[in-house]
Design an enzyme around this catalytic site. Structure first.
Site, PDB file in Angstrom:
ATOM      1  N   SER A 127       0.810  -1.221   0.000  1.00 29.95           N
ATOM      2  CA  SER A 127       0.000   0.000   0.000  1.00 29.95           C
ATOM      3  C   SER A 127       0.844   1.272   0.000  1.00 29.95           C
ATOM      4  O   SER A 127       1.904   1.333   0.641  1.00 29.95           O
ATOM      5  CB  SER A 127      -0.883  -0.001   1.252  1.00 29.95           C
ATOM      6  OG  SER A 127      -1.427   1.274   1.471  1.00 29.95           O
ATOM      7  N   GLU A 129       0.129   3.649   1.695  1.00 30.53           N
ATOM      8  CA  GLU A 129       0.136   4.088   3.096  1.00 30.53           C
ATOM      9  C   GLU A 129       1.517   3.831   3.718  1.00 30.53           C
ATOM     10  O   GLU A 129       1.890   4.472   4.703  1.00 30.53           O
ATOM     11  CB  GLU A 129      -0.974   3.346   3.856  1.00 30.53           C
ATOM     12  CG  GLU A 129      -1.174   3.708   5.311  1.00 30.53           C
ATOM     13  CD  GLU A 129      -1.772   5.089   5.586  1.00 30.53           C
ATOM     14  OE1 GLU A 129      -2.336   5.710   4.668  1.00 30.53           O
ATOM     15  OE2 GLU A 129      -1.655   5.548   6.743  1.00 30.53           O
ATOM     16  N   TYR A 151      -1.610   0.376  10.677  1.00 31.10           N
ATOM     17  CA  TYR A 151      -1.869  -0.301   9.395  1.00 31.10           C
ATOM     18  C   TYR A 151      -0.637  -0.186   8.482  1.00 31.10           C
ATOM     19  O   TYR A 151      -0.188  -1.187   7.899  1.00 31.10           O
ATOM     20  CB  TYR A 151      -3.094   0.337   8.726  1.00 31.10           C
ATOM     21  CG  TYR A 151      -3.290  -0.058   7.278  1.00 31.10           C
ATOM     22  CD1 TYR A 151      -3.927  -1.247   6.940  1.00 31.10           C
ATOM     23  CD2 TYR A 151      -2.846   0.773   6.240  1.00 31.10           C
ATOM     24  CE1 TYR A 151      -4.104  -1.609   5.603  1.00 31.10           C
ATOM     25  CE2 TYR A 151      -3.019   0.420   4.908  1.00 31.10           C
ATOM     26  CZ  TYR A 151      -3.648  -0.769   4.592  1.00 31.10           C
ATOM     27  OH  TYR A 151      -3.818  -1.123   3.279  1.00 31.10           O
TER      28      TYR A 151
HETATM   29  P1  NAP Z   1     -11.445  -4.417   1.822  1.00 28.85           P
HETATM   30  O1  NAP Z   1     -12.596  -4.125   0.924  1.00 28.85           O
HETATM   31  O2  NAP Z   1     -11.388  -3.825   3.180  1.00 28.85           O
HETATM   32  O3  NAP Z   1     -11.338  -6.023   1.952  1.00 28.85           O
HETATM   33  C1  NAP Z   1     -10.509  -6.602   2.926  1.00 28.85           C
HETATM   34  C2  NAP Z   1     -10.694  -8.099   2.849  1.00 28.85           C
HETATM   35  O4  NAP Z   1      -9.849  -8.714   3.838  1.00 28.85           O
HETATM   36  C3  NAP Z   1     -12.125  -8.576   3.134  1.00 28.85           C
HETATM   37  O5  NAP Z   1     -12.456  -9.580   2.215  1.00 28.85           O
HETATM   38  C4  NAP Z   1     -12.011  -9.160   4.533  1.00 28.85           C
HETATM   39  O6  NAP Z   1     -12.911 -10.205   4.786  1.00 28.85           O
HETATM   40  C5  NAP Z   1     -10.600  -9.737   4.474  1.00 28.85           C
HETATM   41  N1  NAP Z   1     -10.084 -10.062   5.793  1.00 28.85           N
HETATM   42  C6  NAP Z   1     -10.095  -9.285   6.910  1.00 28.85           C
HETATM   43  N2  NAP Z   1      -9.578  -9.966   7.964  1.00 28.85           N
HETATM   44  C7  NAP Z   1      -9.219 -11.207   7.496  1.00 28.85           C
HETATM   45  C8  NAP Z   1      -8.654 -12.352   8.091  1.00 28.85           C
HETATM   46  N3  NAP Z   1      -8.343 -12.383   9.385  1.00 28.85           N
HETATM   47  N4  NAP Z   1      -8.441 -13.450   7.319  1.00 28.85           N
HETATM   48  C9  NAP Z   1      -8.775 -13.431   5.999  1.00 28.85           C
HETATM   49  N5  NAP Z   1      -9.328 -12.361   5.369  1.00 28.85           N
HETATM   50  C10 NAP Z   1      -9.544 -11.261   6.118  1.00 28.85           C
HETATM   51  O7  NAP Z   1     -10.064  -4.028   1.092  1.00 28.85           O
HETATM   52  P2  NAP Z   1      -9.781  -3.689  -0.446  1.00 28.85           P
HETATM   53  O8  NAP Z   1      -9.999  -2.231  -0.652  1.00 28.85           O
HETATM   54  O9  NAP Z   1     -10.449  -4.677  -1.298  1.00 28.85           O
HETATM   55  O10 NAP Z   1      -8.199  -3.906  -0.483  1.00 28.85           O
HETATM   56  C11 NAP Z   1      -7.636  -5.182  -0.769  1.00 28.85           C
HETATM   57  C12 NAP Z   1      -6.218  -5.208  -0.226  1.00 28.85           C
HETATM   58  O11 NAP Z   1      -5.453  -4.179  -0.814  1.00 28.85           O
HETATM   59  C13 NAP Z   1      -6.101  -5.009   1.277  1.00 28.85           C
HETATM   60  O12 NAP Z   1      -5.014  -5.783   1.719  1.00 28.85           O
HETATM   61  C14 NAP Z   1      -5.762  -3.533   1.422  1.00 28.85           C
HETATM   62  O13 NAP Z   1      -5.067  -3.300   2.613  1.00 28.85           O
HETATM   63  C15 NAP Z   1      -4.902  -3.351   0.201  1.00 28.85           C
HETATM   64  N6  NAP Z   1      -4.878  -1.996  -0.381  1.00 28.85           N
HETATM   65  C16 NAP Z   1      -6.048  -1.373  -0.686  1.00 28.85           C
HETATM   66  C17 NAP Z   1      -6.017  -0.130  -1.283  1.00 28.85           C
HETATM   67  C18 NAP Z   1      -7.285   0.597  -1.662  1.00 28.85           C
HETATM   68  O14 NAP Z   1      -7.206   1.804  -1.918  1.00 28.85           O
HETATM   69  N7  NAP Z   1      -8.418  -0.084  -1.757  1.00 28.85           N
HETATM   70  C19 NAP Z   1      -4.779   0.472  -1.560  1.00 28.85           C
HETATM   71  C20 NAP Z   1      -3.618  -0.214  -1.247  1.00 28.85           C
HETATM   72  C21 NAP Z   1      -3.673  -1.459  -0.676  1.00 28.85           C
HETATM   73  P3  NAP Z   1     -14.241 -10.032   5.707  1.00 28.85           P
HETATM   74  O15 NAP Z   1     -15.320  -9.591   4.765  1.00 28.85           O
HETATM   75  O16 NAP Z   1     -14.450 -11.415   6.235  1.00 28.85           O
HETATM   76  O17 NAP Z   1     -13.909  -9.017   6.755  1.00 28.85           O
HETATM   77  O1  G4F Z   2     -10.518   7.013   2.545  1.00 28.05           O
HETATM   78  P1  G4F Z   2      -9.539   6.896   3.647  1.00 28.05           P
HETATM   79  O2  G4F Z   2     -10.005   6.299   4.919  1.00 28.05           O
HETATM   80  O3  G4F Z   2      -8.304   6.110   3.018  1.00 28.05           O
HETATM   81  P2  G4F Z   2      -6.757   5.999   3.439  1.00 28.05           P
HETATM   82  O4  G4F Z   2      -6.546   6.281   4.870  1.00 28.05           O
HETATM   83  O5  G4F Z   2      -5.958   6.807   2.476  1.00 28.05           O
HETATM   84  O6  G4F Z   2      -6.475   4.440   3.224  1.00 28.05           O
HETATM   85  C1  G4F Z   2      -6.912   3.771   2.044  1.00 28.05           C
HETATM   86  O7  G4F Z   2      -5.910   3.847   1.077  1.00 28.05           O
HETATM   87  C2  G4F Z   2      -4.676   3.183   1.424  1.00 28.05           C
HETATM   88  C3  G4F Z   2      -3.708   3.413   0.255  1.00 28.05           C
HETATM   89  O8  G4F Z   2      -3.053   4.635   0.416  1.00 28.05           O
HETATM   90  C4  G4F Z   2      -4.978   1.720   1.647  1.00 28.05           C
HETATM   91  F1  G4F Z   2      -3.823   1.042   1.900  1.00 28.05           F
HETATM   92  C5  G4F Z   2      -5.952   1.574   2.805  1.00 28.05           C
HETATM   93  O9  G4F Z   2      -6.261   0.192   2.984  1.00 28.05           O
HETATM   94  C6  G4F Z   2      -7.231   2.321   2.445  1.00 28.05           C
HETATM   95  O10 G4F Z   2      -7.840   1.665   1.355  1.00 28.05           O
HETATM   96  O11 G4F Z   2      -8.928   8.335   3.986  1.00 28.05           O
HETATM   97  C7  G4F Z   2      -8.395   9.175   2.984  1.00 28.05           C
HETATM   98  C8  G4F Z   2      -8.141  10.566   3.570  1.00 28.05           C
HETATM   99  C9  G4F Z   2      -7.325  10.555   4.875  1.00 28.05           C
HETATM  100  O12 G4F Z   2      -6.373  11.579   4.804  1.00 28.05           O
HETATM  101  C10 G4F Z   2      -8.350  10.885   5.945  1.00 28.05           C
HETATM  102  O13 G4F Z   2      -7.820  11.563   7.085  1.00 28.05           O
HETATM  103  O14 G4F Z   2      -9.387  11.157   3.897  1.00 28.05           O
HETATM  104  C11 G4F Z   2      -9.271  11.785   5.153  1.00 28.05           C
HETATM  105  N1  G4F Z   2     -10.614  11.937   5.751  1.00 28.05           N
HETATM  106  C12 G4F Z   2     -11.184  13.122   6.069  1.00 28.05           C
HETATM  107  N2  G4F Z   2     -12.379  12.913   6.600  1.00 28.05           N
HETATM  108  C13 G4F Z   2     -11.446  10.953   6.069  1.00 28.05           C
HETATM  109  C14 G4F Z   2     -12.578  11.558   6.618  1.00 28.05           C
HETATM  110  N3  G4F Z   2     -11.357   9.603   5.945  1.00 28.05           N
HETATM  111  C15 G4F Z   2     -12.406   8.860   6.350  1.00 28.05           C
HETATM  112  N4  G4F Z   2     -12.340   7.513   6.210  1.00 28.05           N
HETATM  113  N5  G4F Z   2     -13.538   9.424   6.916  1.00 28.05           N
HETATM  114  C16 G4F Z   2     -13.661  10.772   7.065  1.00 28.05           C
HETATM  115  O15 G4F Z   2     -14.677  11.256   7.572  1.00 28.05           O
END
Ligand code: NAP
Ligand code: G4F
Length: 327
Positions: A127, A129, A151
């Site tokens: 990520s 992050e 995280y």
């Molecule tokens: P998400 O919608 O939050 O999905 C997370 C998944 O992880 C869910 O299927 C959840 O299953 C599963 N999980 C949680 N705890 C677990 C456990 N103990 N054992 C097995 N599975 C478990 O995340 P996403 O946005 O699809 O992201 C997919 C991956 O990419 C994650 O690793 C995230 O950290 C990473 N990532 C995401 C972004 C982004 O912007 N979306 C960016 C960079 C990296 P349940 O439904 O059972 O909870």
């Molecule tokens: O949407 P966010 O919660 O995503 P964040 O923290 O960037 O993390 C996501 O992206 C990561 C990749 O860079 C992934 F690895 C991670 O798993 C996840 O998918 O927050 C985005 C921004 C932050 O700066 C937060 O402080 O939005 C700001 N924010 C402002 N108000 C808020 C809010 N975020 C959330 N969730 N809720 C608010 O009310």
């Protein structure tokens, strides 16, 4: 027929990746956890061809069993506790799942390949992050990691463990350093979906406003459907490697509000938005912007959906969804 195992099958990326792999003729297995997972029906409805196997990233014995049943050519480790804000409140569990869970699935994969590194390829969902307090702008594969949340720290552990398995055991292991990617399937706890749902409900007269945290933070937002294609491309390369996957553009949450409210014809969103310290983070990632040059040049990957189209897609989808829910 190639076989793939996906952890995190119930999540946003798990669904898009399943659809992509099924369209390419894969037999797809998904790891599902818990004795009565509330998202089971969603997965069955969306991707009925996926075969679901019970297991948990914190339980290495379950992973060994699942790998021996699925016999995958490719393992995509998408499972994680992925909500950054939640990771401060549950830092130990986040470390166990998002960090040590990666070691568990890597170790189960090493046992499964039994000394034959040509048997399986591995993808780790790293990520942006991990860049946290960014040490370089834009961020690339070589940028020093400086995570700002439990995280982010857990993801750094998983990232380096993936590199270590590549270097120690010859595992074809790739780490995708994905920047934020969103879609109508995004969890409502994330800021894009929180805003798109709120704007939809304001348009329908179901809600008066939305309360946010830091609206000056900047993110490099892309479309999740584009990003899962980059995951697949990484595993088709001759060697495992690390890749930044991003659009190369950054926008603040203010920009996001501009586009989301403009979709319902509102130019001035200020009367609808309040801020509350409860949504501020103990340590913020102020600016993310990725350099996707390597992904473009080596993988031939580039994002297709621009920021404005992504936000409009999410708001439009939520208007339709909320209209049905409110009937
Ligand atoms: P998400 O919608 O939050 O999905 C997370 C998944 O992880 C869910 O299927 C959840 O299953 C599963 N999980 C949680 N705890 C677990 C456990 N103990 N054992 C097995 N599975 C478990 O995340 P996403 O946005 O699809 O992201 C997919 C991956 O990419 C994650 O690793 C995230 O950290 C990473 N990532 C995401 C972004 C982004 O912007 N979306 C960016 C960079 C990296 P349940 O439904 O059972 O909870
Ligand atoms: O949407 P966010 O919660 O995503 P964040 O923290 O960037 O993390 C996501 O992206 C990561 C990749 O860079 C992934 F690895 C991670 O798993 C996840 O998918 O927050 C985005 C921004 C932050 O700066 C937060 O402080 O939005 C700001 N924010 C402002 N108000 C808020 C809010 N975020 C959330 N969730 N809720 C608010 O009310």
């Amino acid at each position: 027929m190639p076989r793939a195992l996906i952890t995190g099958i119930t999540g946003q990326d798990g669904l898009y990746l399943s659809e992509l792999l099924l369209s390419k003729g894969y037999e797809v297995y998904g790891l599902i956890r818990g004795q009565n997972n509330p998202k089971l029906d969603l997965v069955r409805r969306t991707v009925p061809a996926v075969k679901l196997l019970n297991g948990d990233l914190t339980d290495v014995s379950s992973l060994v069993r699942v790998l021996s049943i699925a016999q995958p050519d490719e393992v995509y480790n998408l499972g994680a506790i992925s909500f950054v804000a939640y990771s401060w409140e549950n830092s130990s569990m986040t470390s166990d799942v998002t960090g040590k869970g990666v070691l568990n699935i890597l170790e189960a994969t090493r046992l499964y390949m039994a000394g034959d590194a040509s048997k399986v390829r591995f993808y780790q969902a790293s990520s942006s992050e991990m860049f946290g307090k960014v040490q370089e702008v834009p961020q690339r594969e070589t940028t020093l990691l400086w995570p700002r949340s439990p995280y982010g720290v857990a993801k750094v552990f998983g990232h380096y463990m993936t590199i270590n398995y590549r270097e120690s055991y010859g595992l074809h292991a790739s780490s995708g350093i994905l920047f934020n990617h969103e879609s109508p399937r995004r969890g409502p706890e994330f800021v894009t979906r929180k805003i798109s749902q709120a704007v939809a409900r304001i348009e329908l007269g179901l809600q008066k406003g939305v309360t946010l945290g830091n609206i000056d933070a900047k993110r490099d937002w892309g479309f999740a459907g584009d990003y899962v294609d980059a995951m697949w491309r990484m595993l088709q390369q001759p060697e495992g490697d690390d890749y930044v996957v991003a659009t190369g553009e950054t926008h603040s949450i203010r920009d996001l509000l501009d586009v989301a409210f403009a979709t319902i014809g509102v130019d001035d969103w200020a009367p609808f938005v309040t801020q509350d310290p409860q949504f501020m983070r103990p340590a913020e990632v102020d600016l993310l912007i990725g350099d996707p040059t390597k992904a473009r040049e080596v993988l031939g990957w580039k994002p297709k959906v621009p920021f404005e189209e992504l936000v409009r897609m999410m708001v439009t989808n939520d208007i339709a969804e909320q209209a049905v829910l409110s009937r």
